[in-house]
Design a protein around this motif. Structure first.
Motif, PDB file in Angstrom:
ATOM      1  N   LYS A 272       0.813  -1.223   0.000  1.00 17.81           N
ATOM      2  CA  LYS A 272       0.000   0.000   0.000  1.00 17.81           C
ATOM      3  C   LYS A 272       0.845   1.272   0.000  1.00 17.81           C
ATOM      4  N   LEU A 273       2.166   1.119   0.135  1.00 15.86           N
ATOM      5  CA  LEU A 273       3.031   2.299   0.139  1.00 15.86           C
ATOM      6  C   LEU A 273       2.994   2.985  -1.223  1.00 15.86           C
ATOM      7  N   ARG A 274       3.173   4.296  -1.221  1.00 16.45           N
ATOM      8  CA  ARG A 274       3.203   5.038  -2.488  1.00 16.45           C
ATOM      9  C   ARG A 274       4.482   4.756  -3.264  1.00 16.45           C
ATOM     10  N   SER A 275       5.550   4.470  -2.521  1.00 14.81           N
ATOM     11  CA  SER A 275       6.826   4.130  -3.150  1.00 14.81           C
ATOM     12  C   SER A 275       7.653   3.342  -2.134  1.00 14.81           C
ATOM     13  N   HIS A 276       8.698   2.700  -2.635  1.00 20.39           N
ATOM     14  CA  HIS A 276       9.539   1.899  -1.739  1.00 20.39           C
ATOM     15  C   HIS A 276      10.270   2.796  -0.742  1.00 20.39           C
ATOM     16  N   GLN A 277      10.352   2.302   0.503  1.00 17.09           N
ATOM     17  CA  GLN A 277      11.064   3.027   1.551  1.00 17.09           C
ATOM     18  C   GLN A 277      11.948   2.047   2.317  1.00 17.09           C
ATOM     19  N   ASP A 278      13.268   2.231   2.220  1.00 14.44           N
ATOM     20  CA  ASP A 278      14.188   1.364   2.940  1.00 14.44           C
ATOM     21  C   ASP A 278      13.914   1.390   4.443  1.00 14.44           C
ATOM     22  N   ALA A 279      13.597   2.563   4.958  1.00 18.96           N
ATOM     23  CA  ALA A 279      13.364   2.694   6.400  1.00 18.96           C
ATOM     24  C   ALA A 279      12.138   1.884   6.830  1.00 18.96           C
ATOM     25  N   TRP A 280      11.102   1.872   5.986  1.00 16.54           N
ATOM     26  CA  TRP A 280       9.894   1.106   6.315  1.00 16.54           C
ATOM     27  C   TRP A 280      10.217  -0.386   6.378  1.00 16.54           C
TER      28      TRP A 280
ATOM     29  N   GLY B 279      18.504 -12.313  -8.006  1.00 14.70           N
ATOM     30  CA  GLY B 279      17.313 -12.529  -8.814  1.00 14.70           C
ATOM     31  C   GLY B 279      16.107 -12.993  -8.028  1.00 14.70           C
ATOM     32  N   ILE B 280      16.145 -12.824  -6.703  1.00 17.06           N
ATOM     33  CA  ILE B 280      15.046 -13.258  -5.849  1.00 17.06           C
ATOM     34  C   ILE B 280      13.944 -12.204  -5.818  1.00 17.06           C
ATOM     35  N   ILE B 281      14.330 -10.927  -5.934  1.00 17.03           N
ATOM     36  CA  ILE B 281      13.341  -9.850  -5.974  1.00 17.03           C
ATOM     37  C   ILE B 281      13.627  -8.967  -7.184  1.00 17.03           C
ATOM     38  N   GLU B 282      12.620  -8.197  -7.583  1.00 18.32           N
ATOM     39  CA  GLU B 282      12.793  -7.229  -8.654  1.00 18.32           C
ATOM     40  C   GLU B 282      11.863  -6.050  -8.398  1.00 18.32           C
ATOM     41  N   ALA B 283      12.252  -4.890  -8.916  1.00 20.03           N
ATOM     42  CA  ALA B 283      11.447  -3.686  -8.733  1.00 20.03           C
ATOM     43  C   ALA B 283      10.257  -3.724  -9.674  1.00 20.03           C
ATOM     44  N   GLY B 284       9.103  -3.307  -9.139  1.00 24.58           N
ATOM     45  CA  GLY B 284       7.884  -3.278  -9.938  1.00 24.58           C
ATOM     46  C   GLY B 284       7.250  -1.904  -9.931  1.00 24.58           C
ATOM     47  N   ASP B 285       5.930  -1.860  -9.903  1.00 24.93           N
ATOM     48  CA  ASP B 285       5.199  -0.600  -9.899  1.00 24.93           C
ATOM     49  C   ASP B 285       5.558   0.246  -8.680  1.00 24.93           C
ATOM     50  N   ARG B 286       5.696   1.564  -8.928  1.00 25.85           N
ATOM     51  CA  ARG B 286       5.991   2.546  -7.872  1.00 25.85           C
ATOM     52  C   ARG B 286       7.327   2.281  -7.183  1.00 25.85           C
ATOM     53  N   GLY B 287       8.168   1.467  -7.825  1.00 24.70           N
ATOM     54  CA  GLY B 287       9.467   1.166  -7.239  1.00 24.70           C
ATOM     55  C   GLY B 287       9.415   0.145  -6.127  1.00 24.70           C
ATOM     56  N   LEU B 288       8.240  -0.420  -5.877  1.00 24.45           N
ATOM     57  CA  LEU B 288       8.102  -1.447  -4.835  1.00 24.45           C
ATOM     58  C   LEU B 288       8.719  -2.760  -5.320  1.00 24.45           C
TER      59      LEU B 288
END
Length: 322
Positions: free
Chosen positions: A184-192, A215-224
């Motif tokens: 639900k975040l608007r964008s990725h936040q390392d602190a969160w 290759g376990i994760i990748e950036a998607g919509d809104r940088g999440l």
């Protein structure tokens, strides 16, 4: 644990071919006592191979079936004992019957020796219930040869293990990325992510980079970030697994120390030291394995929004010091 992307029929065919090695189908058929090319019928799928036939197949091909099964957590090879060993890992045998696509009546017949599973049934169980089919095949064949159908999966799991061994905290970061509140975040936040995983921001950021490189994760919509695929299989390399166990036990002790009252709602902490007979200890071990597999299956079936990150610690240990 991810169990998609593996074709069991193809694994079976390639496994039978790899097990016999340079021996011809006719040679292995003769060693098994057949006057015709039975191995061709098995490899082509014209005839299903019974589990006892596979046991004998491994014997004449000099392959370590018992050792491969031990890695899955089963201490038996013969059909009836194998089924009973598998039953000990589940609180309800009906779950195992459903996994392999048979009725509870059929499973009951297997467990009493009035019938037996096919090789297809056992491979499906190892794949879907335990999630360890590539590792089972790898141990059966040894290091000299692996199946083309599972090589990519083995390589992928190896990359994941190296990442998790090198960065133990990556496990909690992965779990944090699966939380509904992260989506639900608007964008990725390392602190969160750091707060959700119980980490410093620098450690969370480093874990994210390691997971991305693997290759376990990748950036998607809104940088999440989203989890692409993760088996969470860390048992294959025992020294690496030991380090992870020690890390998470230390984290657990630190968490217990930080609590001012006993946890009662979303956390549990407990222990018991006991004297026990050998038969009872075996039953307790089976109950513990059953509990562990049931928890994993419950997580696999969880379709609700993820709300918490938790660490499950299951141990039965001797107090002896060496």
């Amino acid at each position: 644990m991810t169990t998609t992307g593996i074709q069991i029929d193809r694994v079976k065919r390639e496994l039978l071919q790899a097990l016999r090695g340079r021996r011809s189908q006719e040679q292995v058929s003769q060693r098994l006592g057949y006057g015709f090319n039975q191995v061709y019928r098995w490899e082509s799928g014209k005839t299903r191979m019974g589990w006892s036939q596979f046991v004998e197949y491994c014997r004449v091909c000099h392959r370590p079936l018992a050792k491969a099964l031990q890695f899955v957590g089963v201490e038996a090879v013969e059909s009836r004992e194998l089924v009973r060993g598998l039953v000990s890992t589940a609180s309800r045998p009906s779950r195992l019957a459903a996994v392999v696509g048979v009725s509870r009546f059929t499973w009951s017949r297997w467990s009493t020796g009035r019938g037996e599973p096919t090789l297809d049934h056992v491979l499906r169980l190892i794949h879907v219930y335990f999630g360890l089919l590539p590792e089972f095949a790898a141990r059966l064949l040894g290091e000299e040869k692996q199946l083309p159908v599972i090589q990519d999966e083995l390589d992928r799991r190896a990359r994941e293990r190296r990442t998790l061994y090198a960065t133990p905290e990556a496990g909690t970061v992965l779990a944090a990325l699966e939380l509904a509140s992260y989506a639900k975040l608007r964008s990725h936040q390392d602190a969160w992510v750091a707060k959700a995983a119980g980490l410093d921001v620098a450690d969370a950021r480093a874990s994210l980079q390691d997971l991305k490189r693997a290759g376990i994760i990748e950036a998607g919509d809104r940088g999440l970030y989203r989890v692409v695929r993760a088996t969470h299989d860390t048992l294959t390399d025992w020294p690496g697994y030991q380090r992870l166990c020690m890390h998470w036990k230390a984290r657990g002790m630190a968490r217990i120390k930080s609590l001012t009252v006993a946890p009662v709602l979303t956390e549990v902490a407990g222990y018991r030291v006991f004297a026990v007979s050998a038969p009872a200890l075996r039953r307790i071990r089976d109950l513990t394995l059953r509990y562990y597999h049931d928890v994993r299956r419950e997580l696999d079936r969880d379709t609700g929004p993820a709300e918490f990150v938790r660490v499950l610690d299951v141990s039965i240990l001797s107090p002896e010091r060496k």
